[in-house]
Design an enzyme around this catalytic site. Structure first.
Site, PDB file in Angstrom:
ATOM      1  CG  ASP A  29      -1.901   1.136   1.238  1.00 19.26           C
ATOM      2  OD1 ASP A  29      -2.016   1.844   0.213  1.00 19.26           O
ATOM      3  OD2 ASP A  29      -2.560   1.345   2.272  1.00 19.26           O
ATOM      4  CG  ASP A  34      -6.028  10.927  -0.623  1.00 14.72           C
ATOM      5  OD1 ASP A  34      -6.246  10.970  -1.844  1.00 14.72           O
ATOM      6  OD2 ASP A  34      -6.848  10.473   0.196  1.00 14.72           O
ATOM      7  CE1 TYR A  39      -1.570  12.838   3.010  1.00 14.77           C
ATOM      8  CE2 TYR A  39      -1.523  10.439   3.131  1.00 14.77           C
ATOM      9  CZ  TYR A  39      -2.231  11.619   2.975  1.00 14.77           C
ATOM     10  OH  TYR A  39      -3.584  11.556   2.807  1.00 14.77           O
ATOM     11  CB  THR A  60      -3.876  -1.203  -2.400  1.00 15.16           C
ATOM     12  OG1 THR A  60      -3.000  -0.964  -1.270  1.00 15.16           O
ATOM     13  CG2 THR A  60      -4.135  -2.690  -2.542  1.00 15.16           C
ATOM     14  CG  PHE A  64      -1.914  12.291  -5.133  1.00 17.17           C
ATOM     15  CD1 PHE A  64      -1.604  13.226  -6.107  1.00 17.17           C
ATOM     16  CD2 PHE A  64      -1.118  12.239  -3.992  1.00 17.17           C
ATOM     17  CE1 PHE A  64      -0.523  14.096  -5.957  1.00 17.17           C
ATOM     18  CE2 PHE A  64      -0.044  13.098  -3.827  1.00 17.17           C
ATOM     19  CZ  PHE A  64       0.262  14.028  -4.817  1.00 17.17           C
ATOM     20  CB  SER A  99     -11.160   5.871  -3.997  1.00 16.44           C
ATOM     21  OG  SER A  99     -10.094   6.572  -3.375  1.00 16.44           O
ATOM     22  CB  THR A 142     -10.993   4.444   4.726  1.00 15.36           C
ATOM     23  OG1 THR A 142     -10.243   5.554   4.217  1.00 15.36           O
ATOM     24  CG2 THR A 142     -12.128   4.957   5.601  1.00 15.36           C
ATOM     25  CG  ASP A 144      -3.937   2.065   7.317  1.00 20.15           C
ATOM     26  OD1 ASP A 144      -3.159   2.108   6.349  1.00 20.15           O
ATOM     27  OD2 ASP A 144      -3.876   2.851   8.276  1.00 20.15           O
TER      28      ASP A 144
END
Length: 236
Positions: A29, A34, A39, A60, A64, A99, A142, A144
């Site tokens: 992940d 985002d 980050y 996953t 972005f 998403s 969400t 994770d």
């Protein structure tokens, strides 16, 4: 992961585990950012792409993150498929963009999950999408939770599928659980009367608001053990 040393440490652990357990399912992940904001230091983009992704069974990224990893602007199902193909090119057999807001969708009220599974031996490929409504509010964890659900379902389903199809089914089940837990969280938040200001940057959200949107995982454990898919995948 914060810095390059952590990425290299995970690389070392993953290589050792994959050598000892060749059938290991390794999910990456790529937590880079985002909503257009990073980050982590920019140097981690290349490390995720060139070091960790080629080791992964499944990656996953959100929209972005997928754009950063593939240098592809995702605005449609076709450009999302292109981003998935770029990740396949570097050796990732299974990709889920968790998403995405697409230009063709009805405003920003509909999100799409885009998935792509590739058989590295035969070259056969199955690409699919799941459309689902955006739920207003702020939620903590969400991504994770979705990655954990997807790992569990995919690892269970993959041996049952002689051909492609396990990833799409795993996404349907994981999406069903996450949607149910988010709805339960929203109802809980509304019952607590916590004030929810809109469009606040991540770092400026009050603690009371963040706590109010902690995911209701334990009260919703039936949704984890027995999910009922409410959003169906379709081939693209």
């Amino acid at each position: 992961m914060g810095n390059s040393d952590n990425v290299r440490a995970v690389e070392c652990i993953a290589q050792k585990l994959k050598h000892k357990f060749p059938q290991l399912t390794f999910v990456v992940d790529p937590v880079l950012g985002d909503d257009g904001a990073l980050y982590v230091p920019r140097e981690l983009i290349a490390l995720y792409r060139d070091v960790l992704c080629p080791l992964a069974t499944l990656v996953t990224p959100n929209q972005f993150e997928a754009e950063l990893l593939t240098n592809t602007k995702i605005t449609s199902l076709d450009t999302a498929k292109s981003a998935c193909d770029e990740l396949h090119r570097i050796g990732v057999p299974n990709v889920v963009i968790t998403s995405a807001v697409l230009d063709s969708a009805s405003g920003d009220h509909t999100l799409h999950l885009i998935g792509s599974e590739l058989c590295l031996e035969s070259g056969a490929k199955h690409q699919f999408a799941i459309a689902f409504p955006r739920l207003s509010g702020y939620y903590t964890g969400t991504g994770d939770l979705f990655a954990a659900l997807l790992l569990a379902h995919y690892a269970t389903l993959a041996p049952q599928f002689a051909a492609l199809g396990a990833l799409a089914r795993a996404c349907e089940l994981a999406t069903a659980t996450l949607a149910g837990i988010m709805q339960a969280t929203k109802l809980h938040q509304e019952s607590t009367l916590v004030n929810v200001a809109s469009n606040l940057p991540r770092g400026s959200r009050p603690n009371t608001m963040v706590r109010g949107f902690e995911l209701r995982i334990i009260p919703s454990r039936h949704l984890i053990s027995n999910p009922t898919p409410s959003f169906q995948s379709f081939s693209i």
